[in-house]
Design an enzyme around this catalytic site. Structure first.
Site, PDB file in Angstrom:
ATOM      1  N   HIS A  42      36.482  69.891  36.293  1.00 12.18           N
ATOM      2  CA  HIS A  42      36.581  69.051  37.763  1.00 12.18           C
ATOM      3  C   HIS A  42      35.411  67.952  37.455  1.00 12.18           C
ATOM      4  O   HIS A  42      34.669  67.942  36.537  1.00 12.18           O
ATOM      5  CB  HIS A  42      36.280  69.778  38.771  1.00 12.18           C
ATOM      6  CG  HIS A  42      35.000  70.470  38.806  1.00 12.18           C
ATOM      7  ND1 HIS A  42      34.639  71.531  37.942  1.00 12.18           N
ATOM      8  CD2 HIS A  42      34.002  70.475  39.449  1.00 12.18           C
ATOM      9  CE1 HIS A  42      33.448  71.808  38.288  1.00 12.18           C
ATOM     10  NE2 HIS A  42      33.044  71.470  39.193  1.00 12.18           N
TER      11      HIS A  42
ATOM     12  N   HIS B 170      32.810  66.956  39.166  1.00 11.06           N
ATOM     13  CA  HIS B 170      31.325  66.932  39.573  1.00 11.06           C
ATOM     14  C   HIS B 170      30.542  66.711  38.346  1.00 11.06           C
ATOM     15  O   HIS B 170      30.599  67.132  37.249  1.00 11.06           O
ATOM     16  CB  HIS B 170      31.069  68.192  40.053  1.00 11.06           C
ATOM     17  CG  HIS B 170      31.407  68.378  41.565  1.00 11.06           C
ATOM     18  ND1 HIS B 170      31.769  69.740  42.192  1.00 11.06           N
ATOM     19  CD2 HIS B 170      31.800  67.521  42.589  1.00 11.06           C
ATOM     20  CE1 HIS B 170      32.173  69.525  43.461  1.00 11.06           C
ATOM     21  NE2 HIS B 170      32.114  68.098  43.541  1.00 11.06           N
TER      22      HIS B 170
ATOM     23  N   ASP C  21      27.690  67.905  37.197  1.00 11.15           N
ATOM     24  CA  ASP C  21      27.039  68.913  36.336  1.00 11.15           C
ATOM     25  C   ASP C  21      28.345  69.235  35.189  1.00 11.15           C
ATOM     26  O   ASP C  21      27.705  70.164  34.280  1.00 11.15           O
ATOM     27  CB  ASP C  21      26.542  69.900  36.988  1.00 11.15           C
ATOM     28  CG  ASP C  21      27.508  70.679  37.869  1.00 11.15           C
ATOM     29  OD1 ASP C  21      28.514  70.036  38.516  1.00 11.15           O
ATOM     30  OD2 ASP C  21      27.321  71.834  38.123  1.00 11.15           O
ATOM     31  N   HIS C  22      29.470  68.788  35.593  1.00  7.19           N
ATOM     32  CA  HIS C  22      30.514  69.330  34.436  1.00  7.19           C
ATOM     33  C   HIS C  22      30.978  67.991  33.500  1.00  7.19           C
ATOM     34  O   HIS C  22      31.792  68.271  32.686  1.00  7.19           O
ATOM     35  CB  HIS C  22      31.526  69.885  35.041  1.00  7.19           C
ATOM     36  CG  HIS C  22      31.196  71.231  35.712  1.00  7.19           C
ATOM     37  ND1 HIS C  22      31.719  72.473  35.387  1.00  7.19           N
ATOM     38  CD2 HIS C  22      30.729  71.598  36.864  1.00  7.19           C
ATOM     39  CE1 HIS C  22      31.288  73.225  36.025  1.00  7.19           C
ATOM     40  NE2 HIS C  22      30.414  72.910  37.125  1.00  7.19           N
TER      41      HIS C  22
ATOM     42  N   HIS D 166      38.147  74.517  45.238  1.00  9.78           N
ATOM     43  CA  HIS D 166      36.713  73.808  45.234  1.00  9.78           C
ATOM     44  C   HIS D 166      36.863  72.703  45.906  1.00  9.78           C
ATOM     45  O   HIS D 166      37.964  72.189  46.650  1.00  9.78           O
ATOM     46  CB  HIS D 166      36.569  73.499  43.630  1.00  9.78           C
ATOM     47  CG  HIS D 166      35.025  73.408  43.541  1.00  9.78           C
ATOM     48  ND1 HIS D 166      33.851  74.181  44.114  1.00  9.78           N
ATOM     49  CD2 HIS D 166      34.292  72.488  42.926  1.00  9.78           C
ATOM     50  CE1 HIS D 166      32.752  73.598  43.944  1.00  9.78           C
ATOM     51  NE2 HIS D 166      32.892  72.603  42.801  1.00  9.78           N
TER      52      HIS D 166
ATOM     53  N   ASP E 276      34.927  75.560  38.431  1.00 11.16           N
ATOM     54  CA  ASP E 276      34.225  75.932  39.934  1.00 11.16           C
ATOM     55  C   ASP E 276      35.430  76.318  40.621  1.00 11.16           C
ATOM     56  O   ASP E 276      36.502  75.693  40.906  1.00 11.16           O
ATOM     57  CB  ASP E 276      33.585  74.836  40.188  1.00 11.16           C
ATOM     58  CG  ASP E 276      32.224  74.820  39.595  1.00 11.16           C
ATOM     59  OD1 ASP E 276      31.971  75.324  38.498  1.00 11.16           O
ATOM     60  OD2 ASP E 276      31.245  73.892  40.163  1.00 11.16           O
TER      61      ASP E 276
ATOM     62  N   HIS F   1      27.326  79.744  34.859  1.00 13.85           N
ATOM     63  CA  HIS F   1      27.260  78.860  35.945  1.00 13.85           C
ATOM     64  C   HIS F   1      26.371  79.642  37.082  1.00 13.85           C
ATOM     65  O   HIS F   1      26.858  79.594  38.387  1.00 13.85           O
ATOM     66  CB  HIS F   1      28.516  78.228  36.693  1.00 13.85           C
ATOM     67  CG  HIS F   1      28.470  77.209  37.325  1.00 13.85           C
ATOM     68  ND1 HIS F   1      28.545  77.203  38.748  1.00 13.85           N
ATOM     69  CD2 HIS F   1      28.696  75.725  37.108  1.00 13.85           C
ATOM     70  CE1 HIS F   1      28.592  76.144  39.432  1.00 13.85           C
ATOM     71  NE2 HIS F   1      28.658  74.949  38.292  1.00 13.85           N
TER      72      HIS F   1
END
Lengths: 337, 337
Positions: B62, B64, B66-67, B142, B213, B272
């Site tokens: 996804h 976001h 942090d990914h 999510h 996530d 995570h």
């Protein structure tokens, strides 16, 4: 003013050096600024005492990835960490930076909990005032629009002539604080004293020019006249440039050192070294020491080659002092297999 | 199949854990894949033997930050480093990933010297074939479109029945290699032998589901039936979720463990973790061990809590083995002042 190097490698990170980022702590201020923000800058900051909530201004010299790919993550972490909510942040950079950041925020659904002001520099000359410091945007020569930032701190207030004050019969006490600030005070005996009459003249504070990637240091000469410290990239040495036989849009150590010497510069910090130059001596291979040797041949002021986590203090007298925040040899984790 | 954790922290990096990235080395292949690419993934890779030129596929769960904020820098370094020129790379992710990457390339003038194919997953079910592996895209729940990737390696070939071959009077020699591959061969005496007649049946290879996530592990149940290993986020523990009293769009250790147990899963790796859980014991503070204890109450298979630079090997028999590539205590540089 304190200047901390968070990344000193050109283009790609190495085990010893991250890509470009420089933290600037203006004299007598708790807030700090960042010049460039390569990927991993927020990781480097974890090993310093600099808090993202006190970061108020980010200057980006140019939009090549090794100078700005750490921005989205740093902006996000400043929002996710406690303490930064509603504390404004200003981002200054070349045209395009607004669309870049807004596009990333849109696609990754990044919502900041503080006001972010993005200022695009669209023309030269541009002069900004940030935390009472004058910032002149200096054009560089590169294969993308690139700037340097000339930081002129406010003038240093004069010293109070204590003997003169005593001769005037001013009694000791908190009144001296007001006089030191050049304020008008009324004594108990009714006399009006103008503090500024008791102060020595203000003196200009040492100026710092932090240059972006630049193939033509010669064009900085007019800007260097009143500068105490130049921080400039020195990606390659001359023999390596000759060997590559190509246009690299960057400077050699010799080219920067010659200009710095011509400008009679007191302090020069070189940074942004190609990853081909290793830190440790390596039989027959290029090392950072090659860059040092080449620069010191041409520059006779105080010369430093930046390392990650080095912190320099530029005193109000223009003296440059060095502290190493983190010991290098412990920086590389042991690999088991 | 080898699985190396390059980042195991949720949202923000810590000194011990980077944000999410998982390297996957398919069985008997020199090329490798990456699942997610948080900021600093290229830095983590510097401490492994994984080369960017052998990285052929990147899956993003996804968008976001942090990914995925490590993507631009990793793509750039793959181009700047020698060895990757013209070696294709495929990037797979949710809708929006193409515009995100193209926008960044445009504004930062990033030109790749290898073909980059971007595949956007626009609907479910989606099944891809990557290096002979079937990849099923699994929907997550999510606050942004999030996927898991179910990796089904090709079936494991049957073993050659050497006794049967000997009984048929097949002379020893290189012919056995061809029979092992199920090929038809002609013997010197003119007999035609079909290798597949001498092989035991193929067996399905162990499958791995790497989840993005996900707030609802329960919905993975139908996918977990034939899976040997689930890698799933476990951002918080239940008491902490109750304390926060808010919707976090993430899973607790208990929620994932219960589903894994219900599915009679052999192997579960949690990752995570919120940065509020510390690695070392910390008087009264939350630690990673709290997550472990909560999960192990509900899951009775083999449980691991991922750490950065852990490398897991999933054997063709579905057994999960662990190697720690880098010793943690040396990972944090000594701070001088």
């Amino acid at each position: 003013m304190k200047i901390t190097f968070l990344g000193t490698s050109a283009g790609i990170p190495t085990k010893q050096r991250n890509v470009t980022a420089i933290a600037v702590q203006p004299h007598q201020q708790a807030d700090w600024w960042l010049v460039d923000c390569g990927e991993g800058t927020q990781h480097q900051l974890l090993h310093t005492s600099l808090s993202l909530s006190r970061l108020t201004t980010i200057f980006i010299t140019h939009l090549h990835g090794d100078h700005c790919y750490g921005l989205p993550g740093l902006l996000a972490t400043r929002a996710l960490q406690g303490g930064s909510q509603n504390i404004p942040l200003t981002l200054i950079g070349p045209a395009g930076i607004k669309a870049l950041i807004e596009g990333i925020c849109h696609h990754t659904q990044l919502y900041l909990n503080y006001p972010l002001t993005i200022i695009e520099v669209n023309s030269i000359p541009t002069t900004l005032t940030i935390d009472q410091h004058q910032i002149d945007v200096v054009p560089m020569e590169h294969n993308i629009t690139s700037y340097g930032y000339l930081i002129s701190p406010p003038d240093i207030p004069g010293h109070l002539d204590a003997a003169k004050a005593k001769a005037l019969g001013i009694p000791p006490g908190p009144i001296y604080q007001q006089l030191k600030q050049g304020k008008q005070v009324i004594l108990e005996d009714g006399r009006e004293i103008d503090g500024s009459d008791l102060l020595s003249p203000t003196t200009p504070a040492p100026k710092v020019l932090i240059a972006g990637d630049n193939a033509n240091p010669q064009q900085l000469l007019p800007w260097l006249k009143s500068v105490s410290l130049l921080i400039h990239e020195s990606t390659l040495t001359e023999p390596e440039l000759l060997r590559l036989a190509t246009t690299i849009h960057h400077s050699t150590a010799a080219a920067v050192a010659k200009v710095a010497n011509q400008a009679k510069l007191a302090n020069l910090i070189l940074t942004h070294f190609s990853a081909r130059y290793r830190d440790s001596s390596n039989q027959g291979k290029l090392t950072i020491n090659d860059i040092r040797q080449e620069a010191s041949k041409h520059f006779h002021g105080q010369l430093f080659l930046a390392e990650d986590w080095q912190q320099y203090t530029l005193t109000t007298e223009g003296k440059l002092l060095l502290t190493q925040l983190i010991q290098k040899p412990n920086n590389t984790p042991a690999i088991n297999c």
